[in-house]
Design a protein around this motif. Structure first.
Motif, mmCIF file in Angstrom:
data_model
loop_
_atom_site.group_PDB
_atom_site.id
_atom_site.type_symbol
_atom_site.label_atom_id
_atom_site.label_comp_id
_atom_site.label_asym_id
_atom_site.label_seq_id
_atom_site.Cartn_x
_atom_site.Cartn_y
_atom_site.Cartn_z
ATOM 1 N N UNK A 211 0.810 -1.220 0.000
ATOM 2 C CA UNK A 211 0.000 0.000 0.000
ATOM 3 C C UNK A 211 0.842 1.268 0.000
ATOM 4 N N UNK A 212 1.968 1.225 0.692
ATOM 5 C CA UNK A 212 2.770 2.454 0.708
ATOM 6 C C UNK A 212 3.382 2.733 -0.666
ATOM 7 N N UNK A 213 3.631 1.661 -1.410
ATOM 8 C CA UNK A 213 4.135 1.863 -2.778
ATOM 9 C C UNK A 213 3.014 2.443 -3.638
ATOM 10 N N UNK A 214 1.826 1.864 -3.466
ATOM 11 C CA UNK A 214 0.666 2.359 -4.229
ATOM 12 C C UNK A 214 0.462 3.851 -3.984
ATOM 13 N N UNK A 215 0.546 4.221 -2.698
ATOM 14 C CA UNK A 215 0.307 5.611 -2.325
ATOM 15 C C UNK A 215 1.280 6.565 -3.038
ATOM 16 N N UNK A 216 2.529 6.123 -3.106
ATOM 17 C CA UNK A 216 3.542 6.973 -3.731
ATOM 18 C C UNK A 216 3.408 7.031 -5.253
ATOM 19 N N UNK A 217 2.674 6.075 -5.803
ATOM 20 C CA UNK A 217 2.499 6.058 -7.259
ATOM 21 C C UNK A 217 1.236 6.776 -7.700
ATOM 22 N N UNK A 218 0.190 6.638 -6.881
ATOM 23 C CA UNK A 218 -1.105 7.178 -7.292
ATOM 24 C C UNK A 218 -1.011 8.669 -7.583
ATOM 25 N N UNK A 219 -1.624 9.019 -8.689
ATOM 26 C CA UNK A 219 -1.695 10.420 -9.110
ATOM 27 C C UNK A 219 -0.340 11.000 -9.500
ATOM 28 N N UNK A 220 0.637 10.077 -9.713
ATOM 29 C CA UNK A 220 1.959 10.561 -10.144
ATOM 30 C C UNK A 220 2.187 10.175 -11.597
ATOM 31 N N UNK A 221 3.099 10.894 -12.190
ATOM 32 C CA UNK A 221 3.517 10.557 -13.539
ATOM 33 C C UNK A 221 4.222 9.197 -13.485
ATOM 34 N N UNK A 222 3.814 8.282 -14.378
ATOM 35 C CA UNK A 222 4.384 6.928 -14.354
ATOM 36 C C UNK A 222 5.711 6.929 -15.119
ATOM 37 N N UNK A 223 6.768 7.212 -14.389
ATOM 38 C CA UNK A 223 8.087 7.154 -15.031
ATOM 39 C C UNK A 223 9.068 6.426 -14.104
ATOM 40 N N UNK A 224 10.243 6.223 -14.608
ATOM 41 C CA UNK A 224 11.203 5.403 -13.868
ATOM 42 C C UNK A 224 11.544 6.011 -12.516
ATOM 43 N N UNK A 225 11.699 7.307 -12.487
ATOM 44 C CA UNK A 225 12.095 7.970 -11.251
ATOM 45 C C UNK A 225 11.043 7.758 -10.161
ATOM 46 N N UNK A 226 9.792 7.953 -10.551
ATOM 47 C CA UNK A 226 8.697 7.790 -9.594
ATOM 48 C C UNK A 226 8.641 6.339 -9.100
ATOM 49 N N UNK A 227 8.749 5.410 -10.057
ATOM 50 C CA UNK A 227 8.636 4.002 -9.684
ATOM 51 C C UNK A 227 9.770 3.604 -8.752
ATOM 52 N N UNK A 228 10.968 4.023 -9.068
ATOM 53 C CA UNK A 228 12.109 3.660 -8.213
ATOM 54 C C UNK A 228 11.939 4.211 -6.794
ATOM 55 N N UNK A 229 11.513 5.429 -6.729
ATOM 56 C CA UNK A 229 11.322 6.036 -5.405
ATOM 57 C C UNK A 229 10.217 5.307 -4.647
ATOM 58 N N UNK A 230 9.146 4.980 -5.352
ATOM 59 C CA UNK A 230 8.016 4.318 -4.698
ATOM 60 C C UNK A 230 8.378 2.903 -4.257
ATOM 61 N N UNK A 231 9.123 2.207 -5.113
ATOM 62 C CA UNK A 231 9.456 0.806 -4.835
ATOM 63 C C UNK A 231 10.202 0.668 -3.512
ATOM 64 N N UNK A 232 11.016 1.651 -3.208
ATOM 65 C CA UNK A 232 11.808 1.575 -1.980
ATOM 66 C C UNK A 232 10.909 1.505 -0.750
ATOM 67 N N UNK A 233 9.689 2.029 -0.888
ATOM 68 C CA UNK A 233 8.778 2.053 0.261
ATOM 69 C C UNK A 233 8.236 0.676 0.609
ATOM 70 N N UNK A 234 8.447 -0.299 -0.273
ATOM 71 C CA UNK A 234 7.926 -1.649 -0.028
ATOM 72 C C UNK A 234 8.489 -2.242 1.257
ATOM 73 N N UNK A 235 9.646 -1.779 1.665
ATOM 74 C CA UNK A 235 10.275 -2.308 2.875
ATOM 75 C C UNK A 235 9.311 -2.292 4.056
ATOM 76 N N UNK A 236 8.425 -1.294 4.075
ATOM 77 C CA UNK A 236 7.489 -1.159 5.198
ATOM 78 C C UNK A 236 6.428 -2.259 5.218
ATOM 79 N N UNK A 237 6.170 -2.826 4.066
ATOM 80 C CA UNK A 237 5.043 -3.754 3.950
ATOM 81 C C UNK A 237 5.440 -5.215 4.144
#
Lengths: 271, 163, 458, 337
Positions: A211-237
């Protein structure tokens, strides 16, 4: 020691069988239960087979797929509507195992298909002796079913083309357990992520929503930078574990990598 | 513990067998029907040595309680070389040096037969996928994949008879 | 398929043959593809009893109590064998070639030394009853501290019954190789390179698990259908353990579903034969896949320390190796493998100063034993990784560096056997050629026939 | 992400036989009445092809067709002693024993043939196809079948032979390790090419180029089987296999073929192998043992190729993705990009 194997041919018969043997173990494809039976000293006295219950069909109606819990995984590959799942199917066991292993079995073994069902926001149809209910697969995975309940079907909306993403990391190319499984629905509206769902397998006792990855992606431009930053949040889940395939450290370390690969493709970051 | 009689069409012949509850197809074949060509490598579904065809589909005999397949058709490796003629898969395994210890061979051939029955012209990747549940510890797989492809290519026309 | 490059050793390999050198069809291929090949498990006899072993669940523990009565209550259980039933419970496999002491019990007595160790054997009418019986046997343990690290084991309190956690080779705590003088050579060397290498245990993982069926013949003789890799080893050890005349036993085998060294131990036959003797019924003892994976002997874990003294011109001048072989709880073939490893040093290179200390060490893990490349496979990983490191240190091509040091006919190996029939130079040349790497004329001219001699190529 | 490519080399030797207690094997050969030959052994075929190769050796020495030889193994009531199938000893030891037995049987066969043909046995040759004739005069000959019949029913001769090969015991000198443990050495060199995934540490072996020196390949196709299967096991040992994934920690030991990792058919490397032959002076027709050696050179070659690819020296087996990734992380920590 085993005293009986019952193969009911209707839900009514199944109910009768379970009434006679409330502690019976359910078996469908056999890939999970039979190794235990064969090892012996298992304490199981009755096996109830789901193979002839008639809950093995796959059907489609108005963009909704409904799959019987006893459908062998190989059956899914026969339907063009489910072509988006072909990489998933290919990554589960071997063709021989897929002729046996069922959708329901994979759900309760928390396998790769279960991860996909969570991402797809699938619904499970659950019956007991008297009634029928439906519940999100995500909830069934989290809480299990009650005594006397049986998941007969799962259903989900076929995702829009290109929105389903999947990657599985394993030690062998084929027929190998998951180190990290990533399944996601990433709808894009004008290049922006709209209400995505990401599920992870292999990185906790059960499939989890990222969910924390989803949150960081939602309503964002789908590009590599966004995805990489969001993916790192998976650690919490995740609550990774160590097994014969990989250590908890390794699972945690590569989870963001495989989220990126699932979402962006293998070519991600090749520069 | 009460046994039951299970009827299965085994290599084309209907056989009734009295079995104890939960008897696996592998045990029925090996212990009751003396069809020992189907090998026991793990009893866990992890090695593929016991692969047979059930109603035409490759399955693992060690994972099937026979009560659940009553009335089915089962085909084992013993059914392939009829009239003393090797099946093209068997011939290709012989000519391609695709056997070493031979323990995985029956399962490999039956998995391949299951593949060829639905996909008579498989790609290399298809063959690899079809045997991905079958463990071979001797050959390194290459010769087995080659043999299955050779058999597929040669099916329909007779393969070269070796001396 | 197979390419033979006849440009090497052309004269030596000349000859004309009828069947030798021909790719004849495998004699067993048709049996394999038709499923007709008979493996040991394909024989069956009426009234066979199935044996299930009760195994230690502790790494190291005293057995305070063993209660088999609950197993006997399981319908179908016929008998439970304990160490008291075994005539000569202590043995060691290599006894037949004069290796001692007897360090391993067939069935554990007052203690266990690894998880999976055999404690007692349940004989029953069906595999299911045997498994159920085995589960119900009660073992009460008092745990003892286990040791898992080979170097720690060298100095920790001995858990073996022969006084040390390492094998004694004729008064030495290791198998030694002494050739030249490494310490002086290290002082003269231009470079010193030291590194540690190690491995984890490896399973043979044959597709057919280890097992046997033993049939009493009614005349005082017993036929053992087995997948052992060595029939007489098994027969002789079984007779010694059971205290019977050798000619009371007959072994039938020879067709094995993969061995790789894993079926050289003598574990299943003695206890199954004992069961057949005491019940006068056929007995089958087959490892489950899980037992094959965790209880059957693996390839030993090994630890190497390699110290090399190297000269600027690329010659290795001295090599000192300390090796620890993790034998696990009992010796089995490990003393032999350790000596084999020592004899393999310093690899296929001529090095004037070599010092090897090879320790065969006991730890509280599954006893290791022979496996394909016994004593050599892991050594080659260590030696050739080290060779790569030296080549990089010297900035030399790895093939040329090896050619410079490769042994030739007439050289003296560290264990003082003169080299003959060498061909390391040529396999390096052949692999380089095959891979498209061009060697300079200096290296192409080299030959195993001797230093500076013309090469063996036509 | 990048896929880093590297190349690594390793070369090895491997002893044939291992002898610390005397290393014998025996063979008995006899002809049937109709000219087939039975080789009786108590030797074990693990899949390496002993039954095939031994029949070839027997046929070669007897001078008869391969098809006329039957291998009767392994029953200790009838088969003479064999130490066992291990230490790359089978082809070498049993082959030598069979040659000795076959020579003795051949001598009887030729003597019977000489009597039948009324010629000197020393002038006779075998054509390898089932006939014995006077050297240089193919017409003056007799079939092996007729020789066998004559031996049995006319002359009362048994066409048979006994063979043993023994490498006598070598006891190492405790102080120096001086010993004579083996009979000959086979050789191998592997050049490995790998690809390392710098984000996951996953290693893929792209290609193995191998040179193998085997003494003499008794059956090149079977030698090739050992080479390909052995090299596969080498890849498997290098990157996957162990019963204790976190050695020396005992936890997480695999119990099945899913957990016990080995490369499957989708994980194979391209392989190009060449055999060279330097016949061993003491080997049967020069054969050396190669079954074990074939797994060895790929392992360090892969380790060295991984270093070449990404600068990580993994010194412990198996080289798991985790070990490589930890190495990459350590390099990154020292030398951040």
């Amino acid at each position: 020691m085993l005293q009986a194997v019952v193969t009911p041919t209707s839900l009514g018969d199944l109910r009768k069988a379970l009434k006679l043997a409330p502690k019976a173990t359910l078996v469908a494809g056999g890939t999970l239960v039979m190794p235990i039976i064969n090892e012996g000293a298992h304490g199981i006295s009755t096996l109830v087979s789901l193979s002839k219950l008639g809950i093995d069909a796959v059907s489609f109606k108005k963009g909704i797929a409904t799959i019987g819990a006893a459908a062998p995984i190989a059956e899914l590959a026969r339907h063009s509507e489910l072509k988006f799942l072909s990489a998933v199917i290919d990554s589960i066991g071997s063709p021989t195992l897929r002729n046996m292993a069922t959708v329901g079995g994979n759900l309760f073994a928390y396998g790769d298909l279960a991860v996909c069902l969570v991402a797809l926001d699938a619904t499970a149809i659950v019956v007991n002796a008297k009634s029928k209910r439906s519940a999100p697969v995500e909830e069934i995975i989290k809480k299990g079913v009650k005594a006397g309940e049986l998941v007969t079907h799962v259903s989900f909306a076929i995702p829009k083309p290109g929105t389903f993403k999947y990657a599985k990391a394993s030690r062998r190319a084929l027929n190998s357990a998951s180190i990290v499984t990533v399944a996601a629905i990433i709808p894009l509206v004008k290049g922006m992520v709209a209400d995505c769902r990401i599920a992870l397998g292999g990185v906790a006792a059960k499939p989890v929503r990222a969910k924390s990855v989803e949150k960081l992606l939602n309503a964002k431009l789908f590009d590599e930078k966004t995805v990489r930053a969001a993916a790192a949040a998976a650690a919490k889940e995740i609550a990774p574990f160590t097994d014969a395939y990989a250590s908890a450290w390794y699972r945690a370390r590569v989870t963001p990598v495989h989220i990126c690969r699932a979402l962006l493709g293998d070519a991600a970051g090749k520069s | 513990m009460k046994g039951s009689v299970v009827s299965i069409t085994l290599n084309g012949v209907e056989r009734e067998t009295l079995v104890a509850p939960g008897t696996t197809l592998l045990n029925l074949l090996r212990e009751h029907q003396s069809l020992t060509g189907t090998r026991r490598g793990c009893d866990q579904g992890s090695c593929g040595s016991c692969t047979v065809l059930v109603d035409g589909k490759a399955k693992l005999a060690c994972l099937i309680p026979v009560e659940t397949i009553a009335g089915s058709r089962v085909e084992t490796v013993e059914n392939l070389a009829l009239n003393n003629e090797l099946h093209p898969l068997q011939q290709a395994f012989v000519e391609g040096f695709a056997t070493q210890c031979g323990f995985c061979t029956s399962g490999m051939i039956m998995a391949a037969k299951g593949l060829l029955s639905v996909n008579p012209r498989p790609s290399r990747a298809d063959v690899i996928r079809a045997i991905s549940g079958n463990v071979c510890r001797c050959t390194g797989y290459e010769s087995i994949v080659d043999a299955i492809l050779a058999a597929a290519a040669g099916m329909g026309k007779p393969l070269k008879k070796s001396a | 398929m197979e390419t033979i490059d006849t440009s090497f050793f052309t004269e030596e390999r000349a000859g004309s043959f009828n069947t030798v050198g021909t790719s004849t069809e495998r004699a067993d291929a048709r049996g394999h593809v038709t499923g007709r090949t008979q493996f040991y498990e394909d024989v069956s006899f009426p009234n066979t009893l199935h044996l299930k072993m009760v195994r230690s669940t502790k790494h190291h523990a005293l057995i305070k109590k063993l209660d088999v009565a609950p197993a006997m209550k399981v319908p179908g259980v016929v008998r439970v064998l304990t160490w008291k039933d075994v005539p000569n419970n202590w043995y060691t496999i290599l006894k037949l070639i004069g290796v001692g002491p007897d360090d391993e019990p067939v069935l554990a007595e007052d203690r266990v030394r690894f998880i999976g160790e055999q404690i007692c054997a349940v004989l029953a009418e069906t595999p299911q009853a045997a498994a159920e019986g085995a589960k119900r046997v009660k073992v009460v343990y008092e745990e003892l501290p286990p040791v898992f690290d080979v170097e720690e084991a060298m100095t920790s309190k001995p858990f073996t019954n022969h006084g040390s956690n390492y094998y004694i080779y004729e008064g030495h705590n290791c198998r030694r190789i002494r050739f030249g003088d490494v310490e002086t050579a290290f002082k003269q060397a231009d470079h010193i390179l030291e590194c540690r290498y190690n491995s984890a245990p490896i399973e043979h993982a044959p597709t057919e698990t280890t097992g046997c069926v033993v049939k009493p013949e009614g005349n005082g003789r017993y036929t053992i259908y087995s997948n052992t890799q060595a029939l007489y080893f098994t027969l002789d050890n079984t007779a010694l353990i059971l205290g019977v005349q050798f000619n009371k036993l007959r072994m039938i085998g020879g067709t094995v579903g993969g061995g790789f060294g894993g079926k050289v131990d003598v574990i299943v036959e003695p206890i199954a034969t004992l069961g057949a003797m005491l019940t006068n019924r056929p007995v089958k003892y087959a490892y489950s896949r899980a037992e094959e994976m965790q209880v059957s002997s693996p390839r030993a874990a090994e630890r190497f320390y390699i110290k090399d003294g190297i000269m600027k011109d690329g010659r290795i001048f001295a090599r000192k190796i300390t090796l620890y072989v993790d034998a696990g709880a009992y010796c089995r073939h490990s003393t032999y493998g350790t000596t084999k490893a020592a004899a393999h040093m310093p690899g296929p290179y001529t090095i004037p100063n070599v010092h090897v200390d090879a320790y065969c060490v006991y730890t509280n893990r599954t006893p290791s034993s022979a496996m394909r490349g016994f004593g050599v496979t892991i050594a080659d990983f260590a030696l050739e990784s080290q060779m790569d490191q030296i080549a990089r240190l010297l900035k030399m091509d790895p093939i040329e560096f090896r050619l410079k040091n490769a042994y030739r006919d007439g050289d003296m190996k560290a264990h003082r056997k003169e080299v003959e029939g060498a061909a390391l130079v040529e396999v390096l040349q052949a692999a380089a050629k095959q891979s498209g790497q061009k060697l300079s004329s200096e290296f192409l001219a080299m030959s195993s026939y001797g230093w500076g001699s013309a090469n063996g190529k036509a | 992400m990048a896929k880093l490519k590297g190349r690594g080399v390793a070369a090895v030797n491997y002893p044939t036989g291992m002898n610390l207690g005397g290393d014998p094997s025996q063979a008995l050969i006899h002809a049937t009445t109709t000219g087939s030959f039975v080789v009786t052994l108590s030797s074990v075929d693990l899949g390496q092809g002993l039954k095939t190769v031994i029949a070839q050796i027997a046929a070669e020495t007897l001078g008869i067709p391969y098809d006329s030889v039957m291998i009767d193994t392994a029953d200790t009531d009838t088969g003479p002693h064999c130490m066992g199938t291990f230490a790359s000893r089978g082809t070498h030891r049993i082959g030598n024993a069979v040659i000795m037995a076959a020579r003795e049987a051949r001598e009887v066969m030729l003597n019977v043939a000489a009597t039948e043909l009324e010629v000197d046995a020393a002038d006779l040759v075998t054509d390898g196809k089932g006939r014995i004739h006077v050297n240089g005069a193919p017409d003056k000959g007799i079939g092996v079948l007729d020789v066998a019949l004559a031996a049995h029913f006319k002359h009362g001769n048994t066409i048979s032979g006994r063979g043993i090969f023994l490498k006598p015991k070598s006891t190492p000198v405790p102080e120096t390790g001086e010993m004579d443990p083996d009979s000959c050495q086979a050789h191998a060199c592997t050049i490995a090419e790998v690809e390392v995934d710098d984000e996951t540490g996953v290693v893929r072996v792209l290609k193995l180029t191998n040179g193998y020196e085997v003494g003499r390949a008794m059956n090149p196709a079977l030698a090739h089987q050992q080479i390909v299967g052995g090299a596969w096991m080498g890849i498997s040992h290098a990157l996957y296999e162990t019963t204790e994934p976190y050695y020396p920690d005992r936890a997480h030991g695999p119990l099945d073929f899913s957990e016990y990792l080995m490369p499957g058919p989708a994980d194979l490397a391209e392989m190009e192998s060449v055999i060279i032959e330097r016949p061993a002076s003491n080997g049967p027709y020069g054969a050396k043992g190669i079954g074990e050696m074939t797994a060895n050179s790929p392992i360090p070659a892969i380790a060295n190729a991984i270093f070449d690819a990404c600068g990580v020296r993994v010194t412990s087996l198996p080289i798991t993705p985790e070990k490589v990734l930890r190495g990459l992380d350590a390099l990154q920590a020292v030398n951040p990009v």
